[in-house]
Design a protein around this motif. Structure first.
Motif, PDB file in Angstrom:
ATOM      1  N   LEU A 104       0.817  -1.218   0.000  1.00  0.00           N
ATOM      2  CA  LEU A 104       0.000   0.000   0.000  1.00  0.00           C
ATOM      3  C   LEU A 104       0.849   1.265   0.000  1.00  0.00           C
ATOM      4  CD1 LEU A 104      -2.724  -1.145   2.555  1.00  0.00           C
ATOM      5  CD2 LEU A 104      -3.021  -0.836   0.083  1.00  0.00           C
ATOM      6  N   GLY A 105       2.164   1.108  -0.053  1.00  0.00           N
ATOM      7  CA  GLY A 105       3.053   2.264  -0.085  1.00  0.00           C
ATOM      8  C   GLY A 105       3.223   2.958   1.255  1.00  0.00           C
ATOM      9  N   LEU A 106       3.007   2.227   2.340  1.00  0.00           N
ATOM     10  CA  LEU A 106       3.131   2.804   3.678  1.00  0.00           C
ATOM     11  C   LEU A 106       4.540   2.593   4.227  1.00  0.00           C
ATOM     12  CD1 LEU A 106      -0.259   1.522   5.128  1.00  0.00           C
ATOM     13  CD2 LEU A 106       0.245   3.794   4.195  1.00  0.00           C
ATOM     14  N   THR A 107       4.940   3.459   5.138  1.00  0.00           N
ATOM     15  CA  THR A 107       6.186   3.295   5.868  1.00  0.00           C
ATOM     16  C   THR A 107       5.852   3.026   7.328  1.00  0.00           C
ATOM     17  OG1 THR A 107       6.395   5.670   6.320  1.00  0.00           O
ATOM     18  CG2 THR A 107       7.474   4.836   4.326  1.00  0.00           C
ATOM     19  N   GLY A 108       6.855   2.522   8.065  1.00  0.00           N
ATOM     20  CA  GLY A 108       6.654   2.281   9.491  1.00  0.00           C
ATOM     21  C   GLY A 108       7.321   1.013   9.955  1.00  0.00           C
ATOM     22  N   TRP A 109       6.728   0.385  10.971  1.00  0.00           N
ATOM     23  CA  TRP A 109       7.300  -0.810  11.574  1.00  0.00           C
ATOM     24  C   TRP A 109       6.218  -1.619  12.281  1.00  0.00           C
ATOM     25  CZ3 TRP A 109       6.192  -0.526  16.679  1.00  0.00           C
ATOM     26  CH2 TRP A 109       6.128   0.732  17.278  1.00  0.00           C
ATOM     27  N   VAL A 110       6.572  -2.856  12.605  1.00  0.00           N
ATOM     28  CA  VAL A 110       5.682  -3.753  13.339  1.00  0.00           C
ATOM     29  C   VAL A 110       6.534  -4.588  14.288  1.00  0.00           C
ATOM     30  CG1 VAL A 110       5.754  -5.549  11.543  1.00  0.00           C
ATOM     31  CG2 VAL A 110       3.798  -5.445  13.127  1.00  0.00           C
TER      32      VAL A 110
ATOM     33  N   ARG B 127      -9.481  -7.010  18.159  1.00  0.00           N
ATOM     34  CA  ARG B 127      -9.701  -5.576  17.951  1.00  0.00           C
ATOM     35  C   ARG B 127      -8.383  -4.899  17.615  1.00  0.00           C
ATOM     36  NH1 ARG B 127      -9.565  -4.915  23.815  1.00  0.00           N
ATOM     37  NH2 ARG B 127      -8.182  -3.179  24.252  1.00  0.00           N
ATOM     38  N   ILE B 128      -8.515  -3.723  17.022  1.00  0.00           N
ATOM     39  CA  ILE B 128      -7.358  -2.883  16.724  1.00  0.00           C
ATOM     40  C   ILE B 128      -7.624  -1.516  17.337  1.00  0.00           C
ATOM     41  CG2 ILE B 128      -5.982  -1.765  14.930  1.00  0.00           C
ATOM     42  CD1 ILE B 128      -6.667  -4.101  13.080  1.00  0.00           C
ATOM     43  N   ASP B 129      -6.742  -1.097  18.229  1.00  0.00           N
ATOM     44  CA  ASP B 129      -6.814   0.238  18.817  1.00  0.00           C
ATOM     45  C   ASP B 129      -5.876   1.137  18.021  1.00  0.00           C
ATOM     46  OD1 ASP B 129      -8.506  -0.778  20.775  1.00  0.00           O
ATOM     47  OD2 ASP B 129      -6.865  -1.146  22.185  1.00  0.00           O
ATOM     48  N   ALA B 130      -6.421   2.190  17.417  1.00  0.00           N
ATOM     49  CA  ALA B 130      -5.630   3.096  16.572  1.00  0.00           C
ATOM     50  C   ALA B 130      -5.602   4.484  17.181  1.00  0.00           C
ATOM     51  CB  ALA B 130      -6.225   3.151  15.168  1.00  0.00           C
ATOM     52  N   THR B 131      -4.411   5.073  17.210  1.00  0.00           N
ATOM     53  CA  THR B 131      -4.208   6.416  17.743  1.00  0.00           C
ATOM     54  C   THR B 131      -3.405   7.222  16.737  1.00  0.00           C
ATOM     55  OG1 THR B 131      -4.073   5.464  19.967  1.00  0.00           O
ATOM     56  CG2 THR B 131      -3.314   7.737  19.701  1.00  0.00           C
ATOM     57  N   ASP B 132      -3.866   8.434  16.422  1.00  0.00           N
ATOM     58  CA  ASP B 132      -3.088   9.320  15.560  1.00  0.00           C
ATOM     59  C   ASP B 132      -1.856   9.795  16.326  1.00  0.00           C
ATOM     60  OD1 ASP B 132      -4.904   9.125  13.465  1.00  0.00           O
ATOM     61  OD2 ASP B 132      -6.027  10.889  14.087  1.00  0.00           O
ATOM     62  N   VAL B 133      -0.706   9.774  15.647  1.00  0.00           N
ATOM     63  CA  VAL B 133       0.559  10.193  16.241  1.00  0.00           C
ATOM     64  C   VAL B 133       1.296  11.083  15.241  1.00  0.00           C
ATOM     65  CG1 VAL B 133       0.782   8.166  17.747  1.00  0.00           C
ATOM     66  CG2 VAL B 133       1.737   8.097  15.439  1.00  0.00           C
ATOM     67  N   PRO B 134       2.322  11.818  15.698  1.00  0.00           N
ATOM     68  CA  PRO B 134       3.095  12.655  14.774  1.00  0.00           C
ATOM     69  C   PRO B 134       3.842  11.798  13.741  1.00  0.00           C
ATOM     70  CG  PRO B 134       3.502  13.308  17.057  1.00  0.00           C
ATOM     71  CD  PRO B 134       2.732  12.026  17.094  1.00  0.00           C
ATOM     72  N   VAL B 135       3.960  12.326  12.541  1.00  0.00           N
ATOM     73  CA  VAL B 135       4.702  11.663  11.475  1.00  0.00           C
ATOM     74  C   VAL B 135       6.190  11.703  11.799  1.00  0.00           C
ATOM     75  CG1 VAL B 135       5.293  11.784   9.015  1.00  0.00           C
ATOM     76  CG2 VAL B 135       2.938  12.207   9.763  1.00  0.00           C
ATOM     77  N   GLU B 136       6.881  10.587  11.567  1.00  0.00           N
ATOM     78  CA  GLU B 136       8.321  10.480  11.773  1.00  0.00           C
ATOM     79  C   GLU B 136       9.014  10.344  10.418  1.00  0.00           C
ATOM     80  OE1 GLU B 136       9.348   7.298  14.435  1.00  0.00           O
ATOM     81  OE2 GLU B 136       7.632   7.694  15.725  1.00  0.00           O
ATOM     82  N   ALA B 137      10.303  10.620  10.392  1.00  0.00           N
ATOM     83  CA  ALA B 137      11.091  10.435   9.167  1.00  0.00           C
ATOM     84  C   ALA B 137      11.488   8.969   9.072  1.00  0.00           C
ATOM     85  CB  ALA B 137      12.323  11.331   9.189  1.00  0.00           C
ATOM     86  N   LEU B 138      10.724   8.186   8.327  1.00  0.00           N
ATOM     87  CA  LEU B 138      10.981   6.759   8.173  1.00  0.00           C
ATOM     88  C   LEU B 138      11.060   6.411   6.697  1.00  0.00           C
ATOM     89  CD1 LEU B 138       8.396   5.347  10.732  1.00  0.00           C
ATOM     90  CD2 LEU B 138      10.854   5.530  11.064  1.00  0.00           C
ATOM     91  N   ASN B 139      11.871   5.410   6.384  1.00  0.00           N
ATOM     92  CA  ASN B 139      11.950   4.880   5.028  1.00  0.00           C
ATOM     93  C   ASN B 139      11.600   3.408   5.081  1.00  0.00           C
ATOM     94  OD1 ASN B 139      12.874   7.244   3.673  1.00  0.00           O
ATOM     95  ND2 ASN B 139      14.871   6.927   4.590  1.00  0.00           N
ATOM     96  N   GLY B 140      10.692   2.979   4.245  1.00  0.00           N
ATOM     97  CA  GLY B 140      10.339   1.571   4.181  1.00  0.00           C
ATOM     98  C   GLY B 140       9.479   1.126   5.344  1.00  0.00           C
ATOM     99  N   PHE B 141       9.270  -0.184   5.417  1.00  0.00           N
ATOM    100  CA  PHE B 141       8.475  -0.789   6.479  1.00  0.00           C
ATOM    101  C   PHE B 141       9.230  -2.016   6.963  1.00  0.00           C
ATOM    102  CE2 PHE B 141       5.098  -2.661   8.826  1.00  0.00           C
ATOM    103  CZ  PHE B 141       4.261  -1.606   9.138  1.00  0.00           C
ATOM    104  N   GLU B 142       9.461  -2.114   8.291  1.00  0.00           N
ATOM    105  CA  GLU B 142      10.319  -3.165   8.831  1.00  0.00           C
ATOM    106  C   GLU B 142       9.714  -3.844  10.044  1.00  0.00           C
ATOM    107  OE1 GLU B 142      13.960  -1.339  10.121  1.00  0.00           O
ATOM    108  OE2 GLU B 142      12.978  -0.253  11.720  1.00  0.00           O
ATOM    109  N   LYS B 143      10.248  -5.048  10.324  1.00  0.00           N
ATOM    110  CA  LYS B 143       9.925  -5.761  11.568  1.00  0.00           C
ATOM    111  C   LYS B 143      10.935  -5.328  12.603  1.00  0.00           C
ATOM    112  CE  LYS B 143      10.025 -10.087  10.312  1.00  0.00           C
ATOM    113  NZ  LYS B 143       9.903 -11.556  10.365  1.00  0.00           N
TER     114      LYS B 143
END
Length: 93
Positions: free
Chosen positions: A30-36, A73-89
């Motif tokens: 989906l073209g998202l960045t972040g982590w899990v 369930r999924i609890d979702a909270t809006d947070v500030p955007v960070e400078a991230l590249n890609g999506f990682e474990k």
């Protein structure tokens, strides 16, 4: 439209069912960045960033996750955007 970020806590049967791998593939698709990462309490935690519509689509998909998962369930909270590249474990926290 500027990117947005959401912190997700995913609860249910989400560890030991390839949920993190599924998350990485789905987010990247989906073209998202972040982590899990897994949490010691048995939940999965994620930070997803990108287009708001794509994040909404991701959260909808994450309600099902991989075939062996059972998301309560999924609890979702809006947070500030960070400078991230890609999506990682990330390691378990």
């Amino acid at each position: 439209m500027p990117p947005v970020a959401r912190h997700l806590m995913i609860l249910g049967r989400v560890q030991g069912v390839f949920y993190r791998n599924w998350t990485v593939d789905a987010a990247r698709g989906l073209g998202l960045t972040g982590w899990v990462r897994n949490r010691m309490d048995g939940s999965v935690e994620a930070l997803v960033q990108g287009d708001a519509d794509m994040i909404d689509r991701f959260v909808t998909l994450a309600q099902d996750g991989p075939p062996a998962a059972n998301v309560a369930r999924i609890d979702a909270t809006d947070v500030p955007v960070e400078a991230l590249n890609g999506f990682e474990k990330k390691p378990t926290a």
